[in-house]
Design an enzyme around this catalytic site. Sequence first.
Site, PDB file in Angstrom:
ATOM      1  N   ASP A  41       0.860  -1.183   0.000  1.00 16.30           N
ATOM      2  CA  ASP A  41       0.000   0.000   0.000  1.00 16.30           C
ATOM      3  C   ASP A  41       0.898   1.235   0.000  1.00 16.30           C
ATOM      4  O   ASP A  41       1.827   1.336   0.808  1.00 16.30           O
ATOM      5  CB  ASP A  41      -0.913   0.021   1.225  1.00 16.30           C
ATOM      6  CG  ASP A  41      -2.097  -0.931   1.075  1.00 16.30           C
ATOM      7  OD1 ASP A  41      -2.176  -1.626   0.044  1.00 16.30           O
ATOM      8  OD2 ASP A  41      -2.942  -0.984   1.994  1.00 16.30           O
ATOM      9  N   HIS A  53      -6.142   2.630  -4.911  1.00 20.09           N
ATOM     10  CA  HIS A  53      -6.328   2.817  -3.466  1.00 20.09           C
ATOM     11  C   HIS A  53      -7.149   4.075  -3.203  1.00 20.09           C
ATOM     12  O   HIS A  53      -7.100   4.628  -2.100  1.00 20.09           O
ATOM     13  CB  HIS A  53      -4.966   2.896  -2.782  1.00 20.09           C
ATOM     14  CG  HIS A  53      -4.955   2.460  -1.348  1.00 20.09           C
ATOM     15  ND1 HIS A  53      -5.760   1.452  -0.841  1.00 20.09           N
ATOM     16  CD2 HIS A  53      -4.216   2.892  -0.275  1.00 20.09           C
ATOM     17  CE1 HIS A  53      -5.536   1.299   0.448  1.00 20.09           C
ATOM     18  NE2 HIS A  53      -4.603   2.165   0.821  1.00 20.09           N
ATOM     19  N   HIS A 105      -8.135   8.394  -0.169  1.00 13.33           N
ATOM     20  CA  HIS A 105      -8.020   7.449   0.941  1.00 13.33           C
ATOM     21  C   HIS A 105      -9.128   7.610   1.985  1.00 13.33           C
ATOM     22  O   HIS A 105      -8.871   7.569   3.199  1.00 13.33           O
ATOM     23  CB  HIS A 105      -6.646   7.606   1.601  1.00 13.33           C
ATOM     24  CG  HIS A 105      -6.191   6.376   2.332  1.00 13.33           C
ATOM     25  ND1 HIS A 105      -6.373   6.205   3.695  1.00 13.33           N
ATOM     26  CD2 HIS A 105      -5.555   5.256   1.919  1.00 13.33           C
ATOM     27  CE1 HIS A 105      -5.861   5.044   4.081  1.00 13.33           C
ATOM     28  NE2 HIS A 105      -5.354   4.438   3.014  1.00 13.33           N
ATOM     29  N   HIS A 122       3.597  -2.104   3.860  1.00 18.67           N
ATOM     30  CA  HIS A 122       3.491  -0.689   3.530  1.00 18.67           C
ATOM     31  C   HIS A 122       4.827  -0.170   3.002  1.00 18.67           C
ATOM     32  O   HIS A 122       5.879  -0.439   3.591  1.00 18.67           O
ATOM     33  CB  HIS A 122       3.036   0.118   4.742  1.00 18.67           C
ATOM     34  CG  HIS A 122       1.565  -0.036   5.027  1.00 18.67           C
ATOM     35  ND1 HIS A 122       1.064  -1.123   5.710  1.00 18.67           N
ATOM     36  CD2 HIS A 122       0.501   0.739   4.688  1.00 18.67           C
ATOM     37  CE1 HIS A 122      -0.257  -1.001   5.800  1.00 18.67           C
ATOM     38  NE2 HIS A 122      -0.625   0.103   5.188  1.00 18.67           N
TER      39      HIS A 122
END
Length: 268
Positions: free
Chosen positions: A88, A139, A143, A236
Amino acid sequence: MKRSLILKIFVLLLLIFSVTLIVNKGEKEESILTNSQTLNNKKIGWGIKRNDNHEQPDLGKSNLEILEKNNGIAMGNKNAKFVYLTFDEGYEAGYTPKILQTLKENNVTATFFITAHYLNTQEELVKQMIDEGHIVGNHTCNHPSMPDITDEKINSEVMDLHKAIYEKFQYEMKYIRPPKGEYSERTINITNSLGYKTVMWSFAYEDWNEDKQPEEAVAKQKILDNVHNGEIILLHGNSKTNTNILGDIIKEIKAMGYEFRSLDEFKS
């Protein structure tokens, strides 16, 4: 007199017909606008119960049913020693170039879920991801937790980024990871209708806090202890720890007999 009466009746029937058309049109529009409201919008915060013994974890029966009903994935075939590496990327912390280099050196393809901010500030890195054969996933633009926003806003959060990526690179995104791992039956139904496959995960750990990075040996052991068949790994990209241990992790997972595969090769 009769002609006058017939005319009045005709006008009355015409008026009734027109009103009926207007009412039906309104009901149809109302149905279109409120269709998603018939779906449950209870927020699901994705979570897993790890085993630490290389067995597939418990992903939660009801949450998994909603995911799979809407064409989503979280874990692959329990009998195949395949793992799928995903990152991510909400913003760039300076580590992705090294991550990409490590992936290249180890011949591993990953999926990077990015935001609009990442695209707008790191266009060259996104291009590198695509050029080197990695998958770029959606994504969302900003967010948000999608159960908190409207149908129209979900559409724009997903499709504005989709269009921007396509305009810059002629690249068509097809995988989405809901921000914060939060979704509902309503939101996943909408993203599925937009042509997106939702990708959750069967392993993640607390690696995102740059001010509280896990100790490398501890993180490495936790990741390796939880490797399992069909694993979708979430890391991440803003983690210094992940960046430093990535090469060793990949080598050791391969030594355990697992094969890294792309999401495009996912085996359910």
